[in-house]
Structures are given as C-alpha cells and as structure tokens.
Design a protein around this motif. Sequence first.
Motif, PDB file in Angstrom:
ATOM      1  N   PHE A 246       0.816  -1.332  -0.041  1.00  0.00           N
ATOM      2  CA  PHE A 246       0.016  -0.031   0.071  1.00  0.00           C
ATOM      3  C   PHE A 246       0.884   1.375  -0.099  1.00  0.00           C
ATOM      4  CE2 PHE A 246      -3.577  -2.845   1.467  1.00  0.00           C
ATOM      5  CZ  PHE A 246      -4.454  -2.552   0.822  1.00  0.00           C
ATOM      6  N   ILE A 247       1.972   1.192   0.677  1.00  0.00           N
ATOM      7  CA  ILE A 247       2.774   2.385   0.820  1.00  0.00           C
ATOM      8  C   ILE A 247       3.430   2.565  -0.793  1.00  0.00           C
ATOM      9  CG2 ILE A 247       5.168   3.286   1.516  1.00  0.00           C
ATOM     10  CD1 ILE A 247       4.717   1.914   4.367  1.00  0.00           C
ATOM     11  N   LEU A 248       3.830   1.698  -1.385  1.00  0.00           N
ATOM     12  CA  LEU A 248       4.432   1.992  -2.781  1.00  0.00           C
ATOM     13  C   LEU A 248       3.032   2.493  -3.622  1.00  0.00           C
ATOM     14  CD1 LEU A 248       6.727  -1.075  -3.609  1.00  0.00           C
ATOM     15  CD2 LEU A 248       7.208   1.275  -2.854  1.00  0.00           C
ATOM     16  N   GLY A 249       1.932   1.639  -3.502  1.00  0.00           N
ATOM     17  CA  GLY A 249       0.831   2.186  -4.500  1.00  0.00           C
ATOM     18  C   GLY A 249       0.560   3.580  -4.207  1.00  0.00           C
ATOM     19  N   PHE A 250       0.584   4.111  -2.855  1.00  0.00           N
ATOM     20  CA  PHE A 250       0.244   5.453  -2.656  1.00  0.00           C
ATOM     21  C   PHE A 250       1.153   6.439  -2.925  1.00  0.00           C
ATOM     22  CE2 PHE A 250      -3.042   3.831   0.657  1.00  0.00           C
ATOM     23  CZ  PHE A 250      -4.101   4.937   0.176  1.00  0.00           C
ATOM     24  N   SER A 251       2.604   5.853  -2.863  1.00  0.00           N
ATOM     25  CA  SER A 251       3.626   6.589  -3.292  1.00  0.00           C
ATOM     26  C   SER A 251       3.770   7.073  -4.913  1.00  0.00           C
ATOM     27  CB  SER A 251       4.930   5.969  -3.099  1.00  0.00           C
ATOM     28  OG  SER A 251       4.933   6.083  -1.613  1.00  0.00           O
ATOM     29  N   GLU A 252       3.293   5.956  -5.795  1.00  0.00           N
ATOM     30  CA  GLU A 252       3.254   6.247  -7.181  1.00  0.00           C
ATOM     31  C   GLU A 252       2.261   7.032  -7.411  1.00  0.00           C
ATOM     32  OE1 GLU A 252       3.326   2.796  -9.568  1.00  0.00           O
ATOM     33  OE2 GLU A 252       5.028   1.599  -8.535  1.00  0.00           O
ATOM     34  N   VAL A 253       1.168   6.717  -6.880  1.00  0.00           N
ATOM     35  CA  VAL A 253      -0.216   7.465  -7.463  1.00  0.00           C
ATOM     36  C   VAL A 253       0.119   8.957  -7.116  1.00  0.00           C
ATOM     37  CG1 VAL A 253      -2.409   8.069  -6.854  1.00  0.00           C
ATOM     38  CG2 VAL A 253      -1.772   5.831  -7.274  1.00  0.00           C
ATOM     39  N   PHE A 254       0.522   9.295  -5.858  1.00  0.00           N
ATOM     40  CA  PHE A 254       0.762  10.722  -5.403  1.00  0.00           C
ATOM     41  C   PHE A 254       1.786  11.508  -6.006  1.00  0.00           C
ATOM     42  CE2 PHE A 254      -2.291   9.581  -2.213  1.00  0.00           C
ATOM     43  CZ  PHE A 254      -2.769  10.784  -1.673  1.00  0.00           C
ATOM     44  N   ILE A 255       2.779  10.845  -6.304  1.00  0.00           N
ATOM     45  CA  ILE A 255       3.977  11.226  -7.048  1.00  0.00           C
ATOM     46  C   ILE A 255       3.687  11.706  -8.484  1.00  0.00           C
ATOM     47  CG2 ILE A 255       6.140  10.659  -8.552  1.00  0.00           C
ATOM     48  CD1 ILE A 255       6.738  11.313  -5.701  1.00  0.00           C
ATOM     49  N   VAL A 256       2.636  11.028  -9.257  1.00  0.00           N
ATOM     50  CA  VAL A 256       2.059  11.438 -10.645  1.00  0.00           C
ATOM     51  C   VAL A 256       1.020  12.390 -10.651  1.00  0.00           C
ATOM     52  CG1 VAL A 256       0.998  10.477 -12.718  1.00  0.00           C
ATOM     53  CG2 VAL A 256       2.515   9.077 -11.506  1.00  0.00           C
ATOM     54  N   ALA A 257       0.561  12.435  -9.331  1.00  0.00           N
ATOM     55  CA  ALA A 257      -0.594  13.309  -9.430  1.00  0.00           C
ATOM     56  C   ALA A 257      -0.014  14.840  -9.092  1.00  0.00           C
ATOM     57  CB  ALA A 257      -1.863  12.928  -8.252  1.00  0.00           C
ATOM     58  N   PHE A 258       0.753  14.883  -7.977  1.00  0.00           N
ATOM     59  CA  PHE A 258       1.182  16.146  -7.439  1.00  0.00           C
ATOM     60  C   PHE A 258       2.481  16.485  -8.143  1.00  0.00           C
ATOM     61  CE2 PHE A 258      -1.595  14.350  -4.208  1.00  0.00           C
ATOM     62  CZ  PHE A 258      -2.660  15.339  -4.089  1.00  0.00           C
ATOM     63  N   PHE A 259       3.291  15.699  -8.630  1.00  0.00           N
ATOM     64  CA  PHE A 259       4.423  16.030  -9.181  1.00  0.00           C
ATOM     65  C   PHE A 259       4.538  15.580 -10.736  1.00  0.00           C
ATOM     66  CE2 PHE A 259       5.321  15.738  -4.663  1.00  0.00           C
ATOM     67  CZ  PHE A 259       5.694  17.093  -4.381  1.00  0.00           C
ATOM     68  N   PRO A 260       3.894  15.961 -11.555  1.00  0.00           N
ATOM     69  CA  PRO A 260       3.581  15.202 -12.966  1.00  0.00           C
ATOM     70  C   PRO A 260       4.749  15.201 -13.657  1.00  0.00           C
ATOM     71  CG  PRO A 260       2.218  17.649 -12.715  1.00  0.00           C
ATOM     72  CD  PRO A 260       2.681  17.247 -11.367  1.00  0.00           C
ATOM     73  N   ASP A 261       5.624  16.150 -13.310  1.00  0.00           N
ATOM     74  CA  ASP A 261       6.979  16.373 -14.254  1.00  0.00           C
ATOM     75  C   ASP A 261       7.728  15.071 -13.801  1.00  0.00           C
ATOM     76  OD1 ASP A 261       6.306  18.757 -15.327  1.00  0.00           O
ATOM     77  OD2 ASP A 261       7.289  19.836 -13.831  1.00  0.00           O
ATOM     78  N   LEU A 262       7.592  14.460 -12.496  1.00  0.00           N
ATOM     79  CA  LEU A 262       8.210  13.246 -12.076  1.00  0.00           C
ATOM     80  C   LEU A 262       7.662  11.895 -12.504  1.00  0.00           C
ATOM     81  CD1 LEU A 262       9.312  14.776  -8.668  1.00  0.00           C
ATOM     82  CD2 LEU A 262      10.732  14.676 -10.664  1.00  0.00           C
ATOM     83  N   GLY A 263       6.463  12.077 -13.270  1.00  0.00           N
ATOM     84  CA  GLY A 263       5.908  11.044 -13.658  1.00  0.00           C
ATOM     85  C   GLY A 263       6.546   9.900 -14.403  1.00  0.00           C
ATOM     86  N   GLY A 264       7.551  10.175 -14.991  1.00  0.00           N
ATOM     87  CA  GLY A 264       8.292   9.309 -15.708  1.00  0.00           C
ATOM     88  C   GLY A 264       9.320   8.486 -14.989  1.00  0.00           C
ATOM     89  N   TYR A 265       9.410   8.863 -13.737  1.00  0.00           N
ATOM     90  CA  TYR A 265      10.212   8.000 -12.660  1.00  0.00           C
ATOM     91  C   TYR A 265       9.417   7.416 -11.689  1.00  0.00           C
ATOM     92  CZ  TYR A 265      13.569  11.592 -14.742  1.00  0.00           C
ATOM     93  OH  TYR A 265      14.330  12.131 -15.482  1.00  0.00           O
ATOM     94  N   LYS A 266       8.211   7.213 -11.927  1.00  0.00           N
ATOM     95  CA  LYS A 266       7.339   6.486 -10.849  1.00  0.00           C
ATOM     96  C   LYS A 266       7.698   5.250 -10.649  1.00  0.00           C
ATOM     97  CE  LYS A 266       3.431   5.026 -13.939  1.00  0.00           C
ATOM     98  NZ  LYS A 266       3.548   3.726 -13.674  1.00  0.00           N
ATOM     99  N   ASP A 267       8.247   4.601 -11.808  1.00  0.00           N
ATOM    100  CA  ASP A 267       8.460   2.959 -11.603  1.00  0.00           C
ATOM    101  C   ASP A 267       9.956   3.057 -10.638  1.00  0.00           C
ATOM    102  OD1 ASP A 267       6.528   2.069 -12.761  1.00  0.00           O
ATOM    103  OD2 ASP A 267       7.564   2.212 -14.910  1.00  0.00           O
TER     104      ASP A 267
END
Length: 295
Positions: A246-267
């Motif tokens: 759940f921590i990883l799931g939330f981290s990926e989602v929130f990174i993309v949502a609030f820092f879209p410029d970092l979306g390419g690094y979500k993995d």
Amino acid sequence: MIIQQILNGLNLGSMYALIAIGYTMVYGVLRLINFAHGDIMMVGAFSAFVVYSISGSFSIAILVAIIVASLTGVLTYKIAYKPLLDKDAPKISLLITAIGVSFFLENLFNMLFGGTPKAFNYPTFLDNTIHIFGAITNIASILIFVVTIIILIFVLLFLNKTKYGIAIQAIAFDMNTVKLMGINVDMLIMLVFVIGSALASLGGIFYAISYPSINPLMGVLVGLKAFAAAVLGGIGSVAGAAIGGFILGFSEVFIVAFFPDLGGYKDAIAFIFLIFILLFKPSGIMGIDFERSRF
C-alpha cells in the motif's frame, strides 16, 4: 482530488500487496526470493484470459486461473527448488534457478501467445462508476481493495489460528527441528506455494482489469515492485508485505498526481524506497529479523 488519489492508491496498493504476500511467505519458509513469482502472476492473468474467452464465465475464469497458477507454483517447487534443497545447495544456486524459471515462463508464454499485448476482457458491470465524496471510481477498484483486505485477514487467521498455519510458522523458525518432530515439511512448503501462487494469480487478474492489457512480460516489473514492497514492509511478515504494498501504491499515485513532471520516474520510486530501507532499517517496517523471520 486527494480523495481521488487515495482511491487510486488503494487500488494499486492492493495489487502490490497480494503479490508481495506470496513473496514474503516463500521467503519466510525457504529464505528464498522466488523471482518467478511475478511470472506466476502473468500465468494467472493469461489463464483467466483464455478461459473467459472460451467459457464466457468470469467466475470460472478466476477459479481456473487460481488452480493453474497454484499448480505452476507447486511444479516450480517440486521440479526446480526441491532437488536443490534436498542436496543442501547454496542459496545462490536457488536464486539462479528462480531467475531461470522466470525466463522459462516468459519465453514459454511468448511462444504460445506472442509478444503482442492482448486486450483483457472482463464483465462490463465492473466499469460502473461510483461517486465517493466527489471522487469517481468504479466497482472493480472497490472490489479489488475489499477482496485484498478479506484475503489478508484470512491469511493471518490461517497462519495464527490453524494447525497448518502454526506448523508453517514453525518451519519458518527452525525447519530442521520441525522435521525431527515428524511433520511433513514438504507438504507444508507446497501449501505455501499454493497460497502464494493463488494470491499472485488474483493480483494478476486485478492488474489486468485495471490496466486491460496483458503480455508475457507483464509480471517482470510488477513482481520486482512487489518484492520491494515485501522488503519495505519487512520480508517474512505478511502484514508488513501488505503495508509495503500500500505504501508503494500510494507513493506512485501521489507522485504522478502532485508532481507530474516526475511521472516518468514513478517506476523508480519502489527501488528508491528499497535502497533507503536497506540502508537504514534492513529488517523493514515491521522489524522482522531476517534470520529468524515469523509471519
């Protein structure tokens, strides 16, 4: 927007949690990182895809997928791991064998189905939308989270309240002593592989519903993230694996949502967490000792 991202995080985290539980159970018993686990997830997704295409019944497809994935897990143990365990082979030999099984499954399904992604069909009612405090989700997302929580509770009850579950914990603590007590260790290890593979199969089906496309390599990255989740939560701990997922799931989602410029690094987020955990708290969030892990 926050509620929307929370719902998305619960959905993604549930899938990681299901797969991570299988990782942590196998490690708890054999001290083996089963890198073929992500590919067993793929086997479950493809099994459901084939059966649903033939029968038109999604319930039957899920049941058959669980059975096929469980059999795959047991065969992996009997054919690939058990002979090495019987010879007391070094852990590195088991690790290399796990990687070999992973490549075998990927190439087998690539030969059977081709490398082109296949559209994953499922009942249309799962796409029906639900409004929760202004956020929009669908039945599938809610169902995935609810099923994950129910399964987590049942697994914990099984491990802590049943004879077989307590015996599995005893194996995780000291396998040699358990053997001397006349307990069928081989049967219990197979049971662990059945449970872990069944959960991986469900995780694969849920993943295919959320991202309706499957391919023979779909389990590689997801499996590695689930492994990172298991280490993050405390590998050897079922509850810790779920928390890590759940921590990883939330981290990926929130990174993309609030820092879209970092979306390419979500993995990369999962592996950044993994590095920090290994540096500062190698035993993970739940604090399990790697050499004496309990569920």
